[in-house]
Design a protein around this motif. Structure first.
Motif, PDB file in Angstrom:
ATOM      1  N   HIS A   1      39.604  17.642  41.488  1.00 17.05           N
ATOM      2  CA  HIS A   1      38.603  18.568  41.635  1.00 17.05           C
ATOM      3  C   HIS A   1      37.319  18.085  40.646  1.00 17.05           C
ATOM      4  N   ARG A   2      37.003  17.177  40.966  1.00 16.32           N
ATOM      5  CA  ARG A   2      36.007  16.429  39.970  1.00 16.32           C
ATOM      6  C   ARG A   2      34.603  16.179  40.459  1.00 16.32           C
ATOM      7  N   ALA A   3      34.352  15.018  41.002  1.00 14.09           N
ATOM      8  CA  ALA A   3      33.065  14.582  41.416  1.00 14.09           C
ATOM      9  C   ALA A   3      32.609  15.435  42.464  1.00 14.09           C
ATOM     10  N   GLY A   4      31.459  15.787  42.405  1.00 16.34           N
ATOM     11  CA  GLY A   4      30.889  16.784  43.229  1.00 16.34           C
ATOM     12  C   GLY A   4      31.036  18.444  43.253  1.00 16.34           C
ATOM     13  N   VAL A   5      32.118  18.612  42.512  1.00 13.59           N
ATOM     14  CA  VAL A   5      32.474  20.187  42.230  1.00 13.59           C
ATOM     15  C   VAL A   5      31.440  20.800  41.339  1.00 13.59           C
ATOM     16  N   LEU A   6      31.056  21.970  41.951  1.00  9.70           N
ATOM     17  CA  LEU A   6      29.989  22.667  40.959  1.00  9.70           C
ATOM     18  C   LEU A   6      30.586  23.531  40.078  1.00  9.70           C
ATOM     19  N   TYR A   7      31.777  24.423  40.551  1.00 10.23           N
ATOM     20  CA  TYR A   7      32.294  25.368  40.063  1.00 10.23           C
ATOM     21  C   TYR A   7      33.736  25.633  40.483  1.00 10.23           C
ATOM     22  N   ASN A   8      34.508  26.400  39.849  1.00 13.23           N
ATOM     23  CA  ASN A   8      35.721  26.958  40.495  1.00 13.23           C
ATOM     24  C   ASN A   8      35.664  28.352  40.527  1.00 13.23           C
ATOM     25  N   ILE A   9      36.342  29.183  41.461  1.00 15.01           N
ATOM     26  CA  ILE A   9      36.179  30.601  41.605  1.00 15.01           C
ATOM     27  C   ILE A   9      37.584  31.071  41.506  1.00 15.01           C
ATOM     28  N   GLN A  10      37.879  31.863  40.415  1.00 16.64           N
ATOM     29  CA  GLN A  10      39.212  32.447  40.567  1.00 16.64           C
ATOM     30  C   GLN A  10      38.947  34.220  41.042  1.00 16.64           C
ATOM     31  N   TYR A  11      39.743  34.383  42.066  1.00 12.73           N
ATOM     32  CA  TYR A  11      39.744  35.863  42.583  1.00 12.73           C
ATOM     33  C   TYR A  11      40.909  36.613  42.124  1.00 12.73           C
ATOM     34  N   GLY A  12      40.582  37.735  41.518  1.00 15.44           N
ATOM     35  CA  GLY A  12      41.624  38.634  41.133  1.00 15.44           C
ATOM     36  C   GLY A  12      41.353  39.967  41.602  1.00 15.44           C
ATOM     37  N   VAL A  13      42.501  40.797  41.858  1.00 12.26           N
ATOM     38  CA  VAL A  13      42.511  42.081  42.167  1.00 12.26           C
ATOM     39  C   VAL A  13      43.558  42.840  41.779  1.00 12.26           C
ATOM     40  N   PHE A  14      43.340  43.899  41.079  1.00 13.43           N
ATOM     41  CA  PHE A  14      44.401  44.817  40.128  1.00 13.43           C
ATOM     42  C   PHE A  14      44.485  46.121  40.870  1.00 13.43           C
ATOM     43  N   TRP A  15      45.884  46.803  40.775  1.00 13.54           N
ATOM     44  CA  TRP A  15      46.170  47.928  40.994  1.00 13.54           C
ATOM     45  C   TRP A  15      47.192  48.416  40.327  1.00 13.54           C
TER      46      TRP A  15
ATOM     47  N   VAL B   1      45.978  24.497  41.192  1.00 10.06           N
ATOM     48  CA  VAL B   1      47.393  24.892  41.299  1.00 10.06           C
ATOM     49  C   VAL B   1      47.776  25.841  40.061  1.00 10.06           C
ATOM     50  N   ASN B   2      46.886  26.001  38.919  1.00 11.05           N
ATOM     51  CA  ASN B   2      47.351  26.883  37.825  1.00 11.05           C
ATOM     52  C   ASN B   2      46.822  28.328  38.222  1.00 11.05           C
ATOM     53  N   TYR B   3      46.263  28.381  39.424  1.00  9.50           N
ATOM     54  CA  TYR B   3      45.905  29.933  39.985  1.00  9.50           C
ATOM     55  C   TYR B   3      47.095  29.777  41.393  1.00  9.50           C
ATOM     56  N   ARG B   4      48.278  29.638  41.007  1.00 15.56           N
ATOM     57  CA  ARG B   4      49.209  29.463  42.487  1.00 15.56           C
ATOM     58  C   ARG B   4      49.106  30.738  43.168  1.00 15.56           C
ATOM     59  N   ASP B   5      49.013  30.284  44.427  1.00 17.52           N
ATOM     60  CA  ASP B   5      48.768  31.193  45.541  1.00 17.52           C
ATOM     61  C   ASP B   5      49.714  30.891  46.753  1.00 17.52           C
ATOM     62  N   LEU B   6      50.928  31.603  46.862  1.00 17.96           N
ATOM     63  CA  LEU B   6      51.853  31.483  47.954  1.00 17.96           C
ATOM     64  C   LEU B   6      51.352  31.655  49.532  1.00 17.96           C
ATOM     65  N   ASP B   7      50.217  32.296  49.270  1.00 22.72           N
ATOM     66  CA  ASP B   7      49.633  32.579  50.727  1.00 22.72           C
ATOM     67  C   ASP B   7      49.140  31.251  51.591  1.00 22.72           C
ATOM     68  N   ILE B   8      49.124  30.167  50.587  1.00 19.00           N
ATOM     69  CA  ILE B   8      48.441  28.932  51.386  1.00 19.00           C
ATOM     70  C   ILE B   8      49.652  28.155  51.726  1.00 19.00           C
ATOM     71  N   GLY B   9      50.844  28.374  51.365  1.00 18.02           N
ATOM     72  CA  GLY B   9      52.009  27.666  52.072  1.00 18.02           C
ATOM     73  C   GLY B   9      53.199  27.735  51.169  1.00 18.02           C
ATOM     74  N   GLU B  10      54.257  27.691  51.568  1.00 20.66           N
ATOM     75  CA  GLU B  10      55.571  27.583  50.913  1.00 20.66           C
ATOM     76  C   GLU B  10      56.662  26.390  51.733  1.00 20.66           C
ATOM     77  N   ASN B  11      57.374  25.846  50.711  1.00 19.20           N
ATOM     78  CA  ASN B  11      58.051  24.822  50.835  1.00 19.20           C
ATOM     79  C   ASN B  11      59.212  25.257  52.073  1.00 19.20           C
ATOM     80  N   ALA B  12      59.550  24.307  52.799  1.00 20.69           N
ATOM     81  CA  ALA B  12      60.824  24.564  53.478  1.00 20.69           C
ATOM     82  C   ALA B  12      61.923  23.445  53.195  1.00 20.69           C
ATOM     83  N   VAL B  13      63.118  23.841  52.823  1.00 16.51           N
ATOM     84  CA  VAL B  13      64.253  23.196  52.388  1.00 16.51           C
ATOM     85  C   VAL B  13      65.039  22.723  53.650  1.00 16.51           C
ATOM     86  N   VAL B  14      65.439  21.398  53.796  1.00 19.11           N
ATOM     87  CA  VAL B  14      65.965  20.989  54.879  1.00 19.11           C
ATOM     88  C   VAL B  14      67.078  19.899  54.289  1.00 19.11           C
TER      89      VAL B  14
END
Length: 542
Positions: free
Chosen positions: A429-443, A479-492
């Motif tokens: 995420h280098r050429a052309g990237v302006l900034y990264n956004i980290q979203y967080g919500v607490f409860w 990847v350092n803000y890991r998010d399982l919502d975007i997918g998980e591995n399948a093991v075969v």
């Protein structure tokens, strides 16, 4: 009196929130004649690792060890799939023994350094399986070599411990790491590592010169023996895929004797002399585009109706020069002399992490937050300015309604965006990237109760609303803000399926994903090092 940040106390708490005893034990194995994989693993470890450094679920110190560096208590509830045992390594030979015994007995390892994995995959599993946690917190030595401006640091050290060692060895030394001092060095570098210094010196992984890794055969290899493909992969390809990196040799950067910092809070909808936060964000986006300001980094933290502008200036001249630069390029922020602090680099990092210009430096050595709050995070990358109207809508429709939600905007550009190629390391995420956004919500309350559901609904609605404004095809993620919502591995057949991993892998690594999978296929074809988002082995020619 401590010189603290101007305004934004709630936002300061959110920043800290996002930076997410041993007893004598013996290996008491069940008396049943049927030996389990865990029994075999423990038997194999006996004599190779001190007994007091191995904790089974029946050990009195098991839960204390498991939670010792957990930053997100969502993943230590009774419903969590816990490890069969924990190996608290304090030497590279312990890591080698754990890998060899794990391979022999069929017990996989999950490796933990600082415990900041946002999905807890370094110490828990999503589905039932037998695994052990290899905890590297005991591997935390930092050795600074002043003569060649390098440092060897163990993976279990935190960024705060690294900064403290570097800054006390020489106030003119620095390392381009992150803002959160409790993050483990191993996890930070394994994911690439972004932060306030990357516009000047690149990401953390760009500054790794060598490493010592224990591979899937239990061999301890340096850069020369592991080969350049594997050395490339471990510098940003994510943790727990290629082996266990036990230590890293880092290039240190040179900074002035003092650098300048400030933190200024502004409010959305405030049309007074300080300017409206939405309009300031739109101006901030144009400032990132300036290629001639690599010494200046301003990240922004958004919470409620507040925007907190955090600045680190690495150029000469300190606050006086920074004030002149701000008057020339960002006068709308209204920076004054009282906002700015001339500090050594180490004290500047303590100010950013701990929130006070005279915070005791020993606070950088604290390893855990112990805050008791639950958190869910996501991430995005922005490649074109969003503009004041989008920011105004974001405040009005989402942020103003939830003071427990936070966005952190990390500017790219400079060296990280214009000098280092996208394929130099796995971090793309280098050429052309302006900034990264980290979203967080607490409860608070129950980890998975109604409070959790409400927090997740808010986060999902915000994430959906942002889709049109952020990168697409793919919608990039960090990847350092890991998010399982975007997918998980399948093991075969006992091995991670490549196509299942592409869904999340190409969002983290884009065009570098296939090369990572090819490296994995060469160094760990049996997929011993794996979790729900580990790199799959590509067994066909790359």
């Amino acid at each position: 009196m401590a010189a603290t940040m101007r305004g934004g106390n709630n936002v300061a708490l959110a920043i800290i929130l996002l930076c997410f005893t041993c007893t004598n034990n013996v290996f008491l194995l069940p008396s049943s004649s049927a030996s389990s994989p865990t029994d075999d693993f423990l038997r194999c470890l006996s004599g190779k690792i001190p007994a007091e450094q191995v904790f089974t679920q029946s050990s009195s110190g098991f839960m204390a060890e498991l939670t010792s560096s957990v930053q997100n208590p969502r993943f230590v509830t009774n419903a969590t799939v816990r490890p069969a045992c924990i190996v608290a390594a304090s030497d590279a030979s312990h890591v080698q023994a754990a890998v060899r015994c794990g391979r022999r007995s069929g017990v996989r390892l999950r490796v933990r350094s600082g415990g900041h994995d946002y999905e807890g995959l370094s110490y828990r599993a999503v589905r039932a399986e037998t695994f052990a946690v290899l905890d590297l917190a005991g591997l935390r030595f930092v050795r600074v070599r002043a003569g060649d401006a390098t440092a060897w640091v163990d993976s279990g050290a935190t960024l705060g411990e690294l900064y403290y060692a570097v800054g006390t060895a020489n106030p003119g030394f620095a390392f381009p790491g992150g803002a959160c001092s409790t993050v483990g060095v191993g996890g930070y570098l394994s994911g690439g590592g972004i932060g306030l210094m990357m516009r000047k010196f690149g990401i953390g992984a760009d500054n790794v010169l060598d490493a010592m890794i224990v591979n899937a055969d239990g061999e301890l290899l340096d850069r020369g023996r592991m080969g350049e493909d594997l050395f490339w992969a471990i510098r940003g390809g994510g943790g727990e895929s290629f082996g266990v990196v036990v230590s890293w040799r880092l290039k240190l950067s040179m900074v002035p004797p003092t650098v300048a910092v400030f933190t200024i809070a502004k409010t959305a909808g405030d049309g007074g002399g300080g300017g409206d936060a939405a309009a300031l964000l739109a101006k901030w986006e144009t400032l990132i585009l300036q290629p001639f300001l690599p010494d200046l980094t301003i990240r922004v933290v958004l919470q409620g109706r507040t925007a907190l502008f955090q600045c680190l200036y690495l150029g000469s001249g300190g606050c006086a020069r920074l004030a002149a630069t701000m008057r020339a390029y960002f006068p709308e922020l209204g920076m004054t002399a009282s906002d700015c602090h001339d500090l050594t680099w180490l004290r500047a990092m303590a100010f950013i992490s701990l929130g006070a210009a005279d915070a005791p430096l020993e606070g950088m050595l604290r390893r855990t937050n112990n805050l008791g709050t639950y958190v869910k995070s996501k991430s995005d990358y922005v490649r074109r300015p969003m503009g004041a109207a989008v920011w105004s809508a974001l405040f009005a429709d989402h942020l103003a309604s939830n003071n427990a939600g936070v966005l952190i905007l990390e500017p790219h550009g400079g060296v990280v965006g214009a000098v280092v190629p996208d394929m130099a390391t796995p971090y793309p995420h280098r050429a052309g990237v302006l900034y990264n956004i980290q979203y967080g919500v607490f409860w608070w309350g129950d980890a998975e109760g109604e409070s959790s559901a409400a927090a997740r609904r808010w986060l999902d609605a915000l994430y959906a609303a942002m889709e049109a404004a952020v990168s697409g095809s793919p919608r990039e993620a960090f990847v350092n803000y890991r998010d399982l919502d975007i997918g998980e591995n399948a093991v075969v057949g006992g091995v991670t399926e490549y196509e299942s991993a592409r869904r999340w892998g190409e969002r983290y690594f884009m065009g570098n994903f296939r090369r990572l999978a090819a490296v994995k296929g060469r160094v760990d074809p049996s997929d011993f090092f794996r979790n729900e988002q580990s790199i799959p082995p590509l067994l066909q020619p790359y």
